[in-house]
Design an enzyme around this catalytic site. Structure first.
Site, PDB file in Angstrom:
ATOM      1  N   LYS A  15       0.828  -1.227   0.000  1.00  0.00           N
ATOM      2  CA  LYS A  15       0.000   0.000   0.000  1.00  0.00           C
ATOM      3  C   LYS A  15       0.854   1.266   0.000  1.00  0.00           C
ATOM      4  CE  LYS A  15      -2.167  -0.856   3.845  1.00  0.00           C
ATOM      5  NZ  LYS A  15      -1.577  -2.175   4.215  1.00  0.00           N
ATOM      6  N   TYR A  17       3.976   1.611  -0.872  1.00  0.00           N
ATOM      7  CA  TYR A  17       4.724   1.686  -2.132  1.00  0.00           C
ATOM      8  C   TYR A  17       3.833   2.296  -3.215  1.00  0.00           C
ATOM      9  CZ  TYR A  17       7.873   0.161  -5.893  1.00  0.00           C
ATOM     10  OH  TYR A  17       8.730   0.131  -6.975  1.00  0.00           O
ATOM     11  N   LYS A  37      -1.941   9.147   6.712  1.00  0.00           N
ATOM     12  CA  LYS A  37      -1.974   7.802   7.310  1.00  0.00           C
ATOM     13  C   LYS A  37      -2.648   8.033   8.658  1.00  0.00           C
ATOM     14  CE  LYS A  37      -0.323   3.503   8.175  1.00  0.00           C
ATOM     15  NZ  LYS A  37      -0.348   2.295   7.346  1.00  0.00           N
ATOM     16  N   SER A  41       0.848   1.902  13.488  1.00  0.00           N
ATOM     17  CA  SER A  41       1.350   1.068  14.579  1.00  0.00           C
ATOM     18  C   SER A  41       2.683   0.480  14.120  1.00  0.00           C
ATOM     19  CB  SER A  41       0.336  -0.021  14.921  1.00  0.00           C
ATOM     20  OG  SER A  41      -0.039  -0.738  13.760  1.00  0.00           O
ATOM     21  N   ASP A  59       5.850   4.623   7.211  1.00  0.00           N
ATOM     22  CA  ASP A  59       4.851   4.865   6.151  1.00  0.00           C
ATOM     23  C   ASP A  59       4.652   6.364   5.956  1.00  0.00           C
ATOM     24  OD1 ASP A  59       4.571   2.154   6.345  1.00  0.00           O
ATOM     25  OD2 ASP A  59       2.389   2.178   6.292  1.00  0.00           O
ATOM     26  N   GLU A 120      -3.803   6.329   3.109  1.00  0.00           N
ATOM     27  CA  GLU A 120      -3.466   4.909   3.250  1.00  0.00           C
ATOM     28  C   GLU A 120      -3.991   4.401   4.585  1.00  0.00           C
ATOM     29  OE1 GLU A 120       0.731   3.811   3.508  1.00  0.00           O
ATOM     30  OE2 GLU A 120       0.135   1.808   4.160  1.00  0.00           O
ATOM     31  N   GLY A 121      -4.816   3.363   4.547  1.00  0.00           N
ATOM     32  CA  GLY A 121      -5.310   2.777   5.791  1.00  0.00           C
ATOM     33  C   GLY A 121      -4.224   1.972   6.503  1.00  0.00           C
ATOM     34  N   ALA A 122      -4.604   1.328   7.579  1.00  0.00           N
ATOM     35  CA  ALA A 122      -3.667   0.474   8.334  1.00  0.00           C
ATOM     36  C   ALA A 122      -4.129  -0.970   8.187  1.00  0.00           C
ATOM     37  CB  ALA A 122      -3.649   0.879   9.793  1.00  0.00           C
ATOM     38  N   GLY A 123      -3.269  -1.808   7.613  1.00  0.00           N
ATOM     39  CA  GLY A 123      -3.662  -3.197   7.378  1.00  0.00           C
ATOM     40  C   GLY A 123      -4.606  -3.288   6.190  1.00  0.00           C
TER      41      GLY A 123
HETATM   42  N1  ATP Z   1       6.332  -3.234  -6.493  1.00  0.00           N
HETATM   43  C1  ATP Z   1       7.234  -3.259  -5.519  1.00  0.00           C
HETATM   44  N2  ATP Z   1       8.556  -3.277  -5.812  1.00  0.00           N
HETATM   45  C2  ATP Z   1       9.504  -3.316  -4.842  1.00  0.00           C
HETATM   46  N3  ATP Z   1       9.217  -3.362  -3.534  1.00  0.00           N
HETATM   47  C3  ATP Z   1       7.916  -3.345  -3.177  1.00  0.00           C
HETATM   48  C4  ATP Z   1       6.866  -3.295  -4.138  1.00  0.00           C
HETATM   49  N4  ATP Z   1       5.684  -3.301  -3.481  1.00  0.00           N
HETATM   50  C5  ATP Z   1       5.980  -3.353  -2.179  1.00  0.00           C
HETATM   51  N5  ATP Z   1       7.312  -3.383  -1.990  1.00  0.00           N
HETATM   52  C6  ATP Z   1       8.037  -3.505  -0.699  1.00  0.00           C
HETATM   53  O1  ATP Z   1       7.353  -4.498   0.067  1.00  0.00           O
HETATM   54  C7  ATP Z   1       7.317  -4.126   1.445  1.00  0.00           C
HETATM   55  C8  ATP Z   1       5.861  -4.020   1.898  1.00  0.00           C
HETATM   56  O2  ATP Z   1       5.247  -2.967   1.171  1.00  0.00           O
HETATM   57  P1  ATP Z   1       4.491  -1.762   1.896  1.00  0.00           P
HETATM   58  O3  ATP Z   1       5.269  -1.255   3.057  1.00  0.00           O
HETATM   59  O4  ATP Z   1       4.156  -0.787   0.819  1.00  0.00           O
HETATM   60  O5  ATP Z   1       3.208  -2.541   2.420  1.00  0.00           O
HETATM   61  P2  ATP Z   1       1.942  -1.947   3.193  1.00  0.00           P
HETATM   62  O6  ATP Z   1       0.754  -2.611   2.641  1.00  0.00           O
HETATM   63  O7  ATP Z   1       1.983  -0.469   3.121  1.00  0.00           O
HETATM   64  O8  ATP Z   1       2.196  -2.454   4.686  1.00  0.00           O
HETATM   65  P3  ATP Z   1       1.528  -1.876   6.054  1.00  0.00           P
HETATM   66  O9  ATP Z   1       0.365  -2.732   6.342  1.00  0.00           O
HETATM   67  O10 ATP Z   1       2.643  -2.025   7.055  1.00  0.00           O
HETATM   68  O11 ATP Z   1       1.154  -0.450   5.836  1.00  0.00           O
HETATM   69  C9  ATP Z   1       8.093  -2.805   1.540  1.00  0.00           C
HETATM   70  O12 ATP Z   1       9.426  -3.073   1.864  1.00  0.00           O
HETATM   71  C10 ATP Z   1       7.978  -2.238   0.117  1.00  0.00           C
HETATM   72  O13 ATP Z   1       9.023  -1.347  -0.227  1.00  0.00           O
HETATM   73  C1  DSD Z   2       1.835  -3.139  12.021  1.00  0.00           C
HETATM   74  C2  DSD Z   2       1.329  -3.082  10.583  1.00  0.00           C
HETATM   75  N1  DSD Z   2       2.363  -2.487   9.776  1.00  0.00           N
HETATM   76  C3  DSD Z   2       0.008  -2.286  10.437  1.00  0.00           C
HETATM   77  C4  DSD Z   2      -1.138  -2.903  11.206  1.00  0.00           C
HETATM   78  C5  DSD Z   2      -1.643  -4.183  10.575  1.00  0.00           C
HETATM   79  C6  DSD Z   2      -2.779  -4.762  11.343  1.00  0.00           C
HETATM   80  C7  DSD Z   2      -3.397  -5.989  10.733  1.00  0.00           C
HETATM   81  C8  DSD Z   2      -4.436  -6.582  11.615  1.00  0.00           C
HETATM   82  C9  DSD Z   2      -5.185  -7.733  10.992  1.00  0.00           C
HETATM   83  O1  DSD Z   2      -5.843  -7.578   9.962  1.00  0.00           O
HETATM   84  O2  DSD Z   2      -5.106  -8.845  11.525  1.00  0.00           O
HETATM   85  N2  DSD Z   2       0.201  -0.946  10.919  1.00  0.00           N
HETATM   86  C10 DSD Z   2       0.215   0.161  10.108  1.00  0.00           C
HETATM   87  O3  DSD Z   2      -0.082   0.063   8.911  1.00  0.00           O
HETATM   88  O4  DSD Z   2       0.523   1.259  10.660  1.00  0.00           O
HETATM   89 MG    MG Z   3       2.052   0.919   4.659  1.00  0.00          MG
END
Ligand code: ATP
Ligand code: DSD
Ligand code: MG
Length: 237
Positions: A15, A17, A37, A41, A59, A120-123
């Site tokens: 998300k 990214y 955001k 967490s 994030d 961007e939401g969380a999770g």
């Molecule tokens: N298309 C991509 N190419 C390279 N790296 C990527 C790509 N998509 C995601 N990533 C990497 O994968 C990891 C997880 O991605 P990201 O942090 O964007 O997930 P998220 O859904 O935002 O997670 P969260 O729930 O913690 O917010 C990160 O290290 C990110 O840089």
């Molecule tokens: C810690 C993670 N990176 C994320 C929270 C993810 C919660 C997922 C809970 C679930 O669906 O079980 N926090 C955040 O996006 O700030």
């Molecule tokens: Mg994220």
């Protein structure tokens, strides 16, 4: 103001990214971009030489930089908790709670300060964000609260491109539709350089199954590892 909600099939889906890419491209198109955001967490704590402690949400920092550092990090993420858990539980571990009014007010604060607000939401869409709300409840609340100020609203669903994605995307699309949060764009993100065999077929399988399940309003695209979202995907939002 245009509102772009970036949600996921879960955590670590890509998300941030994707949201950062949207922010960069919107900025490149000459728009004033806001990023939000609502709660983070799994934050880190850092103490500077003066002994001031601050919480870092990676994030929020990533989104803020992609948007060209608008306002400050508290505008981007006003609620930050330490434990790598769902935000409601992370807050509870500190004897605190996620403030729902602040979740919404933090988004409204951007009204008049940007042309495009990316949230961007969380999770995932059905992950808890506060004691009473899942991410989808928060998004629905925003709709009502910001209606008068929003000219267009898009929802982007991000999923890691791996085996299991068909189930995760179809079930999330269904829940989104049932909650009047129709998704425009599904992004299958290759979060690692190499992955499961299913990576090669996920895009076409999903196109097929999304059509069969009646999700005709949504496009699906694959984002390569280290790749950029095509400009056409941004224009479609
Ligand atoms: N298309 C991509 N190419 C390279 N790296 C990527 C790509 N998509 C995601 N990533 C990497 O994968 C990891 C997880 O991605 P990201 O942090 O964007 O997930 P998220 O859904 O935002 O997670 P969260 O729930 O913690 O917010 C990160 O290290 C990110 O840089
Ligand atoms: C810690 C993670 N990176 C994320 C929270 C993810 C919660 C997922 C809970 C679930 O669906 O079980 N926090 C955040 O996006 O700030
Ligand atoms: Mg994220």
């Amino acid at each position: 103001m245009e509102l772009i909600l970036v949600t996921g099939t879960g955590t670590d889906a890509g998300k941030t990214y994707v949201a950062a890419q949207i922010a960069t491209q919107c900025r490149g198109n000459g728009h004033r971009v806001g990023v939000y955001k609502p709660v983070a967490s799994g934050c880190a704590e850092e103490t500077d030489q003066q002994g001031h402690t601050q919480r870092l949400a990676t994030d929020a920092t990533e989104l803020w930089q992609a948007a060209g550092n608008p306002k400050d990090i508290d505008w981007v993420c006003p609620q930050r908790f330490l434990a790598p858990l769902a935000p409601d539980l992370a807050a509870r571990q500190e004897g605190s709670s996620v403030n729902e009014a602040t979740l919404v007010d933090g988004a409204k604060r951007w009204i008049g300060h940007c042309d495009c607000l990316i949230i961007e939401g969380a999770g995932g869409l059905m992950s808890p964000i506060s004691d009473r709300w899942l991410n989808l409840d928060f998004f629905r609340n925003l709709e009502t609260e910001m209606q008068q100020h929003v000219s267009a609203r898009s929802i982007v669903l991000v999923s890691e491109n791996r085996l299991g994605v068909i189930h995760d995307v179809l079930s999330t699309l269904l829940v989104a539709k049932q909650n009047e949060l129709p998704v425009q764009t599904v992004v299958l993100s290759n979060t690692t350089p190499h992955g499961a065999l299913a990576r090669q077929s996920n895009l076409t399988q999903l196109q097929d199954w999304m059509a069969k399940q009646g999700h005709h309003q949504a496009n699906v695209l694959e984002l390569g590892y280290g790749g950029d979202l095509p400009g056409s995907a941004i224009h479609a939002l």
